[in-house]
Motif scaffolding. Structure first.
Motif, PDB file in Angstrom:
ATOM      1  N   HIS A  59       1.291   3.487  -2.509  1.00 21.33           N
ATOM      2  CA  HIS A  59       0.930   4.647  -3.324  1.00 21.33           C
ATOM      3  C   HIS A  59       0.808   6.200  -2.598  1.00 21.33           C
ATOM      4  O   HIS A  59       1.381   7.109  -3.583  1.00 21.33           O
ATOM      5  CB  HIS A  59      -1.188   4.563  -2.772  1.00 21.33           C
ATOM      6  CG  HIS A  59      -2.402   5.089  -2.578  1.00 21.33           C
ATOM      7  ND1 HIS A  59      -1.501   5.814  -3.796  1.00 21.33           N
ATOM      8  CD2 HIS A  59      -2.211   5.652  -1.870  1.00 21.33           C
ATOM      9  CE1 HIS A  59      -3.032   7.135  -3.882  1.00 21.33           C
ATOM     10  NE2 HIS A  59      -3.426   7.288  -2.457  1.00 21.33           N
ATOM     11  N   HIS A  97      -1.677  11.411   3.365  1.00 19.90           N
ATOM     12  CA  HIS A  97      -2.618  11.362   3.674  1.00 19.90           C
ATOM     13  C   HIS A  97      -3.284  10.237   4.084  1.00 19.90           C
ATOM     14  O   HIS A  97      -5.267  10.298   3.868  1.00 19.90           O
ATOM     15  CB  HIS A  97      -2.322  12.279   1.911  1.00 19.90           C
ATOM     16  CG  HIS A  97      -3.192  11.064   0.541  1.00 19.90           C
ATOM     17  ND1 HIS A  97      -2.077  10.483   0.248  1.00 19.90           N
ATOM     18  CD2 HIS A  97      -4.031  10.362   0.364  1.00 19.90           C
ATOM     19  CE1 HIS A  97      -2.165   9.541  -0.351  1.00 19.90           C
ATOM     20  NE2 HIS A  97      -3.496   8.996  -0.266  1.00 19.90           N
ATOM     21  N   ASP A  98      -2.871   9.017   3.770  1.00 17.67           N
ATOM     22  CA  ASP A  98      -4.538   8.015   3.873  1.00 17.67           C
ATOM     23  C   ASP A  98      -3.851   7.706   5.165  1.00 17.67           C
ATOM     24  O   ASP A  98      -4.185   6.568   5.060  1.00 17.67           O
ATOM     25  CB  ASP A  98      -3.648   6.781   3.249  1.00 17.67           C
ATOM     26  CG  ASP A  98      -5.143   7.155   1.871  1.00 17.67           C
ATOM     27  OD1 ASP A  98      -5.561   7.614   2.227  1.00 17.67           O
ATOM     28  OD2 ASP A  98      -4.241   6.650   0.772  1.00 17.67           O
ATOM     29  N   ASN A 140      -4.768   6.890  -8.132  1.00  9.79           N
ATOM     30  CA  ASN A 140      -5.946   6.083  -8.218  1.00  9.79           C
ATOM     31  C   ASN A 140      -6.426   5.425  -9.713  1.00  9.79           C
ATOM     32  O   ASN A 140      -6.842   4.826 -10.229  1.00  9.79           O
ATOM     33  CB  ASN A 140      -7.017   6.552  -7.438  1.00  9.79           C
ATOM     34  CG  ASN A 140      -6.732   6.720  -5.549  1.00  9.79           C
ATOM     35  OD1 ASN A 140      -5.667   5.531  -5.053  1.00  9.79           O
ATOM     36  ND2 ASN A 140      -6.711   7.039  -4.738  1.00  9.79           N
ATOM     37  N   ASP A 144      -3.402  12.067  -5.501  1.00  9.41           N
ATOM     38  CA  ASP A 144      -4.204  11.592  -5.514  1.00  9.41           C
ATOM     39  C   ASP A 144      -5.099  10.687  -6.489  1.00  9.41           C
ATOM     40  O   ASP A 144      -5.087   9.409  -6.611  1.00  9.41           O
ATOM     41  CB  ASP A 144      -4.747  10.976  -4.201  1.00  9.41           C
ATOM     42  CG  ASP A 144      -6.090  10.416  -3.008  1.00  9.41           C
ATOM     43  OD1 ASP A 144      -5.388   9.168  -3.072  1.00  9.41           O
ATOM     44  OD2 ASP A 144      -6.898  10.233  -2.354  1.00  9.41           O
ATOM     45  N   TYR A 153       0.864  -0.939   0.164  1.00 12.10           N
ATOM     46  CA  TYR A 153      -0.050   0.369   0.358  1.00 12.10           C
ATOM     47  C   TYR A 153       0.711   1.516  -0.127  1.00 12.10           C
ATOM     48  O   TYR A 153       1.035   2.412  -0.453  1.00 12.10           O
ATOM     49  CB  TYR A 153      -1.057   0.287   1.138  1.00 12.10           C
ATOM     50  CG  TYR A 153      -2.116   0.616   0.851  1.00 12.10           C
ATOM     51  CD1 TYR A 153      -3.714   0.446   0.702  1.00 12.10           C
ATOM     52  CD2 TYR A 153      -2.093   2.354   1.314  1.00 12.10           C
ATOM     53  CE1 TYR A 153      -4.214   2.039   0.538  1.00 12.10           C
ATOM     54  CE2 TYR A 153      -2.242   3.290   1.012  1.00 12.10           C
ATOM     55  CZ  TYR A 153      -4.436   2.665   0.755  1.00 12.10           C
ATOM     56  OH  TYR A 153      -4.855   4.169   0.306  1.00 12.10           O
TER      57      TYR A 153
HETATM   58 MN    MN Z   1      -4.768   7.911  -1.427  1.00 19.13          MN
END
Ligand code: MN
Length: 715
Positions: free
Chosen positions: A48, A72-73, A143, A139, A45
């Motif tokens: 990303h 950010h996540d 994605n 982001d 992950y």
């Molecule tokens: Mn994200």
């Protein structure tokens, strides 16, 4: 995946003073937080957020934005908390991460395309710091680049649609053209794979026919400009399939006519040279009509400047040419990020304090954007200061004026919903009807067929529709009351004269009274504009009762019993005048009372200690000395109002109603005016026979454990 040192290197290249330590710490923090999580692609992950940070670094953003990209996540998807991030990376980063987290929770829930405009506004309004939006766009771009790994086609389409409708226009709005184009092409691929494939086929066909046309045109344009001693960088490319598709839709051209597929760029040093180059090109090639646009003398709202023209190029195919300076080129590529570098003269890279200037300038541009732009012509940032955007339970998005309440929302949904509104749930919790709505709130209106609009709502609603509906209802309710009263007055007057009141008889005198319906006449009598005897005299001039003074006055109670003729409850009234009990003090039999005359509206009864009376202090001619005059055989009930502070605990409301009921009181209305974790404050309307009964109820309530205080409401 980008390595730690690569990211730091990239940032230091444009911002030598960047805080290396904080970048390194954020990289490691994010890696540890995401741990073994994986993406749909099977990648770790953590790849990303690193890619997102890399995209932001390509746009030369400040360190706080890059750090936000890395983190950010973490709040949404890992055990990390905002507090932790604030402690480790400072409040600025924590605020930015919080903003991105909130944006990521928003989803376009409704299929209605008209919602998209509101949704874009909501996203902008929630990005109070424009860096939040930039991180969100990066982001979304990453994605979208990895969207094909997602299994569910429905999910891919939903994300692509949201990208096309929300994020593409926003990227265009802030002038990040390459992100805009990539986002729309990636979305296009998901939303219309057939359309995209056919354009790609056409493109490769044109390519196969014309060898390497792009480089041939670049060569010829360069030579042409060099002949006139204009030093220019010329570049060219094929347009994206989506931009071609849109042009085909807009201009209604077919594949056969599709030839305008290449765009070239001429970059020179000064504005003067832009126009010189334009002159040279127009002098040499034939112009395509209608394609010339001068965004140098009239820049786009996002700050974009360039001259656009269309010509029939070297091999006689249509081509598009953009002419601009190096500075304009930088702005067009980096968005407004490039502004400060030029405006402040710091080409070497932003320094502390200056690096945020472009953000402020971007906000200014957004705020002062004038004129119609492709998409967001109505979305001036400043407009959002006085708007909030809220969702219905179905996901429809409503733009409301700031200060709007659940009642405003209910009327915005439908006037019938407003009229029957009894309560509102905001984000799943029941909240007072006067609660101000906030951006992103989900609002559910609770309705009841028994409910009618309350005149008190008018004091807190902010929308014209809600106010108009409430007024209309109150007016029509008042009229119904007058009609009912008037009919009662007439029935009495007619009965005493030995006549029966019939619709037919009243209809016969409509003209004489200038009325359109019998209800008009009843209402006029109810309001005291005509006496019952005047109407009787008009219909039966020979009647003995006609015009004679009488003390027969019907009363205006909220719940009349049709078969029961009331005696007058008040002595001292002017005959024929309508009677009201004041809503401010709710007089009860036993209270000392006074009447206030209002011309055309009758007499209003107040308690002698009512605050409202102060406003009539210097109008003694309107005061009327009245007293109760009750018929002991036909006791009536009267509405009183009490203000109660009640413990907020299970069963307390039940206890309250039990105590009131035990003493014979009937709760006719109940309104919570304030609610805290410990207490409810509420206004309760209780129907009682007289003040003695109310006093008993109040005493009993005061003796109850869960009741904190009870007062009779006055004014
Ligand atoms: Mn994200």
């Amino acid at each position: 995946m980008m390595r730690q040192y690569e990211l730091v290197e990239q940032v230091r290249r444009y911002d030598p003073g960047a805080d290396e330590d904080v970048l390194n710490r954020a990289y490691v923090f994010s890696m540890k937080a995401h741990g073994t999580q994986t993406r749909a692609s099977g990648d770790p992950y953590f790849s990303h957020p690193v890619e997102v940070a890399g995209l932001l670094a390509e746009k030369r953003l400040d360190t706080a934005s890059i750090v936000t990209g890395l983190l950010h996540d973490t709040v949404e998807d890992t055990a990390a908390t905002l507090k932790e991030i604030g402690g480790l990376f400072g409040d600025e980063v924590a605020t930015l991460v919080d903003g991105v987290t909130k944006l990521s929770k928003l989803e376009l829930q409704s299929d209605k395309t008209k919602q998209a405009e509101n949704f874009r506004k909501l996203v902008l309004a929630m990005s109070e710091d424009i860096r939040v939006l930039l991180v969100k766009l990066a982001d979304r771009l990453h994605n979208m680049r990895t969207l094909h790994h997602i299994q569910s086609e429905a999910k891919r389409r939903r994300i692509a649609r949201e990208t096309m409708e929300i994020y593409v226009p926003l990227a265009a709005r802030i002038g990040i053209r390459d992100w805009q184009e990539e986002l729309e092409d990636l979305a296009f691929e998901v939303l219309n794979p057939d359309g995209r494939t056919s354009i790609m086929n056409r493109l490769s066909f044109l390519r196969s026919e014309g060898e390497d046309l792009v480089s041939a045109v670049i060569q010829e344009l360069s030579n042409t400009l060099a002949d006139k001693e204009l030093g220019a960088e010329v570049s060219g490319r094929e347009k994206t399939p989506y931009s071609i598709w849109r042009k085909m839709q807009r201009k209604n051209i077919g594949f056969e006519q599709l030839s305008d597929i290449m765009a070239f760029r001429v970059v020179v040093d000064t504005v003067e040279e832009c126009y010189q180059a334009l002159g040279v090109i127009h002098g040499r090639y034939r112009l395509v009509p209608g394609r010339f646009k001068d965004y140098i003398s009239l820049p786009k709202p996002n700050g974009y400047r360039s001259v656009h023209t269309g010509i029939f190029g070297p091999a006689n195919q249509r081509i598009e040419i953009q002419i601009r300076t190096h500075e304009m080129q930088e702005v067009a590529e980096l968005g407004v990020a490039a502004h400060s570098i030029y405006k402040t003269g710091h080409k070497s890279g932003p320094t502390e304090g200056r690096q945020y200037r472009w953000l402020r300038e971007l906000l200014e541009i957004l705020e002062h954007a004038a004129g119609a732009e492709d998409f967001l012509e109505h979305t001036k940032m400043e407009m959002f200061a006085d708007q909030v955007f809220v969702f219905s339970p179905k996901g429809d998005l409503f733009a409301m004026p700031r200060g709007a309440t659940p009642v405003d929302f209910a009327y915005a949904v439908h006037s019938e919903v407003g009229n029957k509104c009894v309560g509102g749930k905001i984000n799943g919790r029941i909240m007072p009807l006067r609660t101000e709505l906030r951006n992103g709130d989900q609002v559910e209106v609770i309705t009841s067929n028994a409910q009618t609009p309350s005149p008190t709502w008018e004091s807190f609603v902010v929308t014209g529709k809600a106010r108009a509906c409430i007024r209309r209802f109150v007016r029509s309710q008042a009229r119904q009351e007058y009609v009912r009263l008037g009919r009662e007055i007439l029935e009495k007057a007619f009965g005493q004269g030995g006549y029966e009141l019939t619709e037919k008889a009243v209809k016969g005198v409509l003209k004489r009274f200038g009325a359109e319906s019998t209800d008009d006449i009843y209402a006029a009598v109810g309001e005291g504009r005509y006496t019952g005897r005047e109407v009787l005299g008009a219909i039966y001039p020979g009647s003995k009762q006609a015009g004679k003074p009488s003390n027969i006055v019907p009363i205006g109670r909220a719940k009349p019993k049709p078969d029961q003729r009331h005696a007058i409850p008040i002595k001292g009234l002017i005959p024929g005048m309508a009677l009201h009990f004041a809503g401010c003090c709710h007089p009860l039999p036993g209270d000392r009372i006074v009447g206030i005359v209002t011309t055309g509206k009758g007499v209003t009864i107040h308690t002698i200690d009512c605050d409202t009376l102060a406003s009539f202090a210097d109008m003694p001619e309107r005061w009327l000395d009245v007293a109760w005059d009750l018929d002991p055989d036909t006791p009536d009930s009267y509405t009183s109002r009490i203000h109660v502070v009640l413990a907020n605990e299970p069963g307390s409301l039940g206890t309250l109603s039990t105590v009131i009921g035990r003493d014979g009181g009937n709760i006719s209305n109940l309104k919570i005016t304030n609610r805290s974790t410990d207490f409810f404050e509420m206004l309760i309307d209780v129907e009682v026979a007289d003040v003695k009964q109310l006093t008993n109820i109040i005493a009993a309530l005061r003796a109850t454990r869960v009741i904190n205080s009870v007062e009779r409401a006055r004014g």
